[in-house]
Design a protein around this motif. Structure first.
Motif, mmCIF file in Angstrom:
data_model
loop_
_atom_site.group_PDB
_atom_site.id
_atom_site.type_symbol
_atom_site.label_atom_id
_atom_site.label_comp_id
_atom_site.label_asym_id
_atom_site.label_seq_id
_atom_site.Cartn_x
_atom_site.Cartn_y
_atom_site.Cartn_z
ATOM 1 N N THR A 165 0.863 -1.170 0.000
ATOM 2 C CA THR A 165 0.000 0.000 0.000
ATOM 3 C C THR A 165 0.904 1.226 0.000
ATOM 4 O O THR A 165 2.059 1.143 0.432
ATOM 5 C CB THR A 165 -0.907 -0.008 1.241
ATOM 6 N N ASP A 170 -1.808 5.629 5.016
ATOM 7 C CA ASP A 170 -2.652 5.263 6.150
ATOM 8 C C ASP A 170 -1.852 4.300 7.018
ATOM 9 O O ASP A 170 -1.935 3.086 6.857
ATOM 10 C CB ASP A 170 -3.949 4.605 5.687
ATOM 11 N N GLU A 172 -2.141 3.035 9.814
ATOM 12 C CA GLU A 172 -2.849 1.996 10.562
ATOM 13 C C GLU A 172 -3.352 0.880 9.654
ATOM 14 O O GLU A 172 -3.749 -0.171 10.136
ATOM 15 C CB GLU A 172 -4.010 2.601 11.352
ATOM 16 N N GLU A 173 -3.360 1.111 8.348
ATOM 17 C CA GLU A 173 -3.863 0.103 7.411
ATOM 18 C C GLU A 173 -2.778 -0.434 6.491
ATOM 19 O O GLU A 173 -2.969 -1.453 5.823
ATOM 20 C CB GLU A 173 -4.986 0.704 6.555
ATOM 21 N N HIS A 212 -10.052 -5.456 14.385
ATOM 22 C CA HIS A 212 -9.083 -5.589 13.289
ATOM 23 C C HIS A 212 -9.558 -6.531 12.191
ATOM 24 O O HIS A 212 -8.887 -6.663 11.160
ATOM 25 C CB HIS A 212 -7.736 -6.098 13.824
ATOM 26 N N TRP A 215 -9.762 -5.300 8.484
ATOM 27 C CA TRP A 215 -8.404 -5.069 7.987
ATOM 28 C C TRP A 215 -7.700 -6.388 7.678
ATOM 29 O O TRP A 215 -7.056 -6.529 6.628
ATOM 30 C CB TRP A 215 -7.626 -4.271 9.034
ATOM 31 N N HIS A 218 -9.104 -7.825 4.458
ATOM 32 C CA HIS A 218 -8.612 -7.055 3.313
ATOM 33 C C HIS A 218 -7.156 -7.406 3.018
ATOM 34 O O HIS A 218 -6.778 -7.639 1.858
ATOM 35 C CB HIS A 218 -8.756 -5.565 3.613
ATOM 36 N N MET A 219 -6.336 -7.468 4.054
ATOM 37 C CA MET A 219 -4.921 -7.762 3.878
ATOM 38 C C MET A 219 -4.729 -9.174 3.321
ATOM 39 O O MET A 219 -3.918 -9.389 2.408
ATOM 40 C CB MET A 219 -4.196 -7.595 5.217
#
Length: 324
Positions: A165, A170, A172-173, A212, A215, A218-219
């Motif tokens: 990313t 971001d 935190e993401e 979490h 997230w 998504h990860m």
């Protein structure tokens, strides 16, 4: 040598190769079909253990050929090399050794790679809170994460990153994906990638909470997409994702490996915890409490007797419990 032994040994050089049938043990065993004197023959090659002779081991580094650096980051370096000449071939193409070098190494590294007894320990939420968490904090404060921060901040191994990313967009993401230093980067059945997160407040799976989950989903999807895109012969259901506990270093990271990679100690029960299992456990925790997390469960895992965590935490706790 007896006549029967001599006759048996004379067979191998007569083998005429036809085709490769299989490679397993991450490419360390090859099964080949061919013929000997016109009759079909199977020849199975498997790498023997390195001799333990001090004379042999002391001579190996200077005898290596065609050493090719795969990467270097802080005190960690890794290479491919040949243990001997390859007749009529590009020596780099036929490297038969994967080499890791840690220099200068610490006493902690020496303990980790030394032969030692193993213990199976039970870490309750209370032991984690009162003993293990302070131990983790001390390890982080000792500054042993420079190599990981070098990767995350783009100072090292940027050319190896498969997916990331936008850094800092971001914190935190954010996360990234790159080859693990223990993979030779060519044996796909032994594929081993590493996912690193940007945020520094997550030290291990103990810090993961119900909040979490989006997230993590998504990860996971991005890691699978990136891996199958870069290595199109691999499909999503040929990959597994896990976290170590205890991890080698206290910055949250996820291992992505090919399912055909034979499970050694690092994938065994008591060391590896599947990402899906963690996510499922978080999903079922405490109803709608988004702060419910993995710090509230009891975890069991293996520790080497030379590890600081055994010597400083679990062995003293064992003595105390035995005495009482």
């Amino acid at each position: 040598m007896s006549e029967s032994e001599a006759n048996a040994e004379a067979l191998v050089p007569k083998f005429k190769f036809e085709r490769l049938l299989n490679q397993d043990q991450a490419g360390r065993r090859s099964s080949m079909l061919g013929t000997i004197d016109g009759q079909p023959a199977l020849l199975i090659l498997e790498r023997a253990p390195f001799p333990s002779s001090a004379d042999y081991l002391g001579s190996v580094p200077a005898s290596l050929r065609a050493i090719r650096n795969l990467g270097a980051n802080d005190i960690y370096h890794w290479y491919l090399a040949n243990s001997g000449p390859v007749s009529g071939a590009d020596s780099h193409e036929f490297a038969d050794l994967k080499i890791n070098l840690i220099w200068p190494c610490t006493e902690k590294h020496i303990k980790k790679y030394s032969r030692q007894g193993v213990r199976f320990v039970t870490e309750t939420p209370e032991i984690y809170r009162d003993h293990v968490r302070p131990y983790m904090q001390a390890q982080r404060e000792a500054g042993r994460l420079n190599w990981a921060f070098n990767i995350i901040e783009g100072r090292k191994e940027a050319e190896d990153v498969i997916y990331r990313t936008p850094y800092g967009e971001d914190p935190e993401e954010g996360f990234l994906l790159l080859p693990d230093l223990n993979w030779d980067r060519k044996t796909l059945d032994a594929l081993h990638l590493l996912g690193l997160v940007e945020r520094r407040d997550l030290w291990s799976l103990r810090d993961l909470r119900k909040k979490h989950l989006p997230w993590l989903r998504h990860m996971k999807a991005k890691f699978l997409d990136a891996t199958t895109s870069v290595y199109p012969s691999i499909e999503r259901d040929q990959l597994k994702l896990y976290l170590h506990y205890q991890p080698t270093y206290y910055h949250l990271h996820i291992h992505i490996v090919h399912v055909a990679l034979e499970a050694g100690a690092t994938q065994a029960t008591g060391k590896a915890v599947g990402l899906e299992s963690i996510m499922s456990q978080l999903e079922t925790m405490a109803g709608d409490d988004e702060e419910a997390g993995m710090d509230s469960v009891t975890l069991c895992y293996t520790l080497g007797e030379a590890s600081d965590l055994w010597v400083d935490v679990f062995e003293p706790l064992k003595r105390t419990n035995t005495a009482s």
